[in-house]
Scaffold this motif. Structure first.
Motif, short mmCIF file in Angstrom:
data_model
loop_
_atom_site.label_atom_id
_atom_site.label_comp_id
_atom_site.label_asym_id
_atom_site.label_seq_id
_atom_site.Cartn_x
_atom_site.Cartn_y
_atom_site.Cartn_z
N ILE A 15 0.67 -1.25 -0.10
CA ILE A 15 0.05 -0.14 0.20
C ILE A 15 1.09 1.28 0.02
O ILE A 15 1.93 1.63 1.00
N VAL A 16 0.95 2.05 -1.13
CA VAL A 16 1.69 3.14 -1.09
C VAL A 16 0.99 4.56 -0.97
O VAL A 16 1.64 5.51 -0.88
N GLU A 17 -0.51 4.37 -1.20
CA GLU A 17 -1.10 5.62 -1.06
C GLU A 17 -2.47 5.32 -0.35
O GLU A 17 -3.11 4.46 -0.98
N ILE A 18 -3.09 6.18 0.61
CA ILE A 18 -4.35 6.14 1.12
C ILE A 18 -4.94 7.32 1.12
O ILE A 18 -4.30 8.36 1.51
N ARG A 19 -6.11 7.51 0.45
CA ARG A 19 -6.85 8.76 0.58
C ARG A 19 -8.24 8.77 0.94
O ARG A 19 -8.95 7.75 0.50
N ARG A 20 -8.71 9.68 1.54
CA ARG A 20 -10.15 9.99 1.84
C ARG A 20 -10.78 10.62 0.64
O ARG A 20 -10.63 11.61 0.34
N GLU A 21 -11.76 9.59 0.12
CA GLU A 21 -12.30 10.29 -1.11
C GLU A 21 -13.76 10.76 -0.79
O GLU A 21 -14.24 11.61 -1.48
N SER A 22 -14.46 10.30 0.20
CA SER A 22 -15.73 10.89 0.80
C SER A 22 -15.88 10.28 2.11
O SER A 22 -15.01 9.67 2.72
N PRO A 23 -16.97 10.87 2.73
CA PRO A 23 -16.94 10.52 4.30
C PRO A 23 -17.28 8.70 4.38
O PRO A 23 -16.94 8.33 5.46
N THR A 24 -17.41 8.10 3.43
CA THR A 24 -17.55 6.70 3.73
C THR A 24 -16.49 5.72 2.74
O THR A 24 -16.45 4.55 3.04
N ILE A 25 -15.81 6.44 2.04
CA ILE A 25 -14.80 5.76 0.80
C ILE A 25 -13.47 6.19 0.94
O ILE A 25 -13.25 7.28 1.09
N LYS A 26 -12.42 5.37 0.98
CA LYS A 26 -10.95 5.71 0.69
C LYS A 26 -10.68 4.80 -0.31
O LYS A 26 -11.23 3.92 -0.81
N SER A 27 -9.46 5.62 -1.12
CA SER A 27 -9.01 4.82 -2.08
C SER A 27 -7.29 4.44 -1.48
O SER A 27 -6.89 5.00 -0.81
N PHE A 28 -7.11 3.27 -2.35
CA PHE A 28 -5.89 2.73 -2.06
C PHE A 28 -5.07 2.30 -3.25
O PHE A 28 -5.54 1.83 -4.03
N TRP A 29 -3.82 3.03 -3.35
CA TRP A 29 -2.92 2.59 -4.45
C TRP A 29 -2.10 1.41 -4.15
O TRP A 29 -1.41 1.53 -2.96
N LEU A 30 -2.11 0.21 -4.81
CA LEU A 30 -1.20 -0.89 -4.51
C LEU A 30 -0.19 -1.06 -5.29
O LEU A 30 -0.34 -1.07 -6.69
#
Length: 242
Positions: A15-30
């Motif tokens: 996991i190289v990046e974690i971002r909050r995209e909305s109140p209930t969703i996160k994105s993850f770059w692998l």
């Protein structure tokens, strides 16, 4: 890049990046480096993570497109009851190593399948459609694509700035949003669920391939309404989320 192996999965990824995209969703770059991970736009992967003293698995659609070398992106909605999803939202950190499979599933797009697409999304079901749209934008300039994306609240629209930029840059890419619970008085777009009236207002192509993904009720409604509207079952490609 080399990754320490996990106890499950065809490949390891960091996991190289974690971002909050909305109140209930996160994105993850692998980041999976040079390993031969392959997938087609629209497919999903199994993700294995160590949770406590167990290795748990969850299935997640890929939102990035295959042209991004060595990395893939997921967008995951929080869940307190799913072990891997809860791990991703509550305790995953940059630098964690997880196990992944290659791309899976028949819900996928390949250039030879057609050059006119309508993408219908219910909530987090947008994720595989984002991969298809990103692929079309990056690698298939001759393909026309219309995304119609239903959410409960405008703040739930994933990657809206990117979607609007793609739509502005290409005449043959169009993105529409509809809000089912328009409590925000600033919202002036479409309201309500995706239905035949909204499709007609958006001017969708009746000869296109129709991809749709979302909760089971959404998918059932779309399949029924589209066939009642005269579309052939061969035009319909869908996936349910449970």
């Amino acid at each position: 890049m080399s990754h320490a192996p996990l106890a499950a999965g065809d490949f390891s990824a960091e996991i190289v990046e974690i971002r909050r995209e909305s109140p209930t969703i996160k994105s993850f770059w692998l980041d999976y480096g040079e390993q031969p991970v392959g997938f087609l736009p629209g497919q999903w992967i199994d993700l294995y993570a160590r949770v406590g003293d167990r290795v748990e698995v969850g299935g997640y659609s890929i939102v990035s497109e295959p042209g991004v070398r060595g990395r893939l992106q997921l967008a995951v909605k929080d869940s307190a009851t799913h072990a891997v999803t809860h791990y991703l939202h509550s305790s995953a950190r940059v630098g964690d190593v997880v196990g992944i499979s290659g791309g899976q599933g028949v819900f996928r797009y390949e250039r030879a399948m057609g050059d006119r697409l309508v993408l219908l999304a219910g909530g987090i079901g947008v994720t595989p459609l984002l991969s298809i749209l990103r692929y079309v934008y990056a690698s298939a300039a001759g393909v026309s694509a219309t995304l119609i994306y239903s959410v409960s609240d405008p703040q739930d629209i994933l990657f809206r700035e990117e979607l609007d930029a793609m739509s502005a840059a290409r005449d043959n890419i169009r993105c529409f949003y509809t809000v089912t619970q328009p409590l925000n008085r600033d919202w002036s777009g479409f309201e309500g669920r995706i239905n035949r009236v909204l499709l007609d207002e958006a001017g969708v192509d009746c000869d296109a391939l129709y991809y749709f993904c979302g909760p089971p009720g959404f998918v059932d409604d779309m399949a029924r309404d589209l066939q009642h509207g005269g579309l052939s079952p061969t035009q319909l490609i869908y996936e349910k989320w449970w």
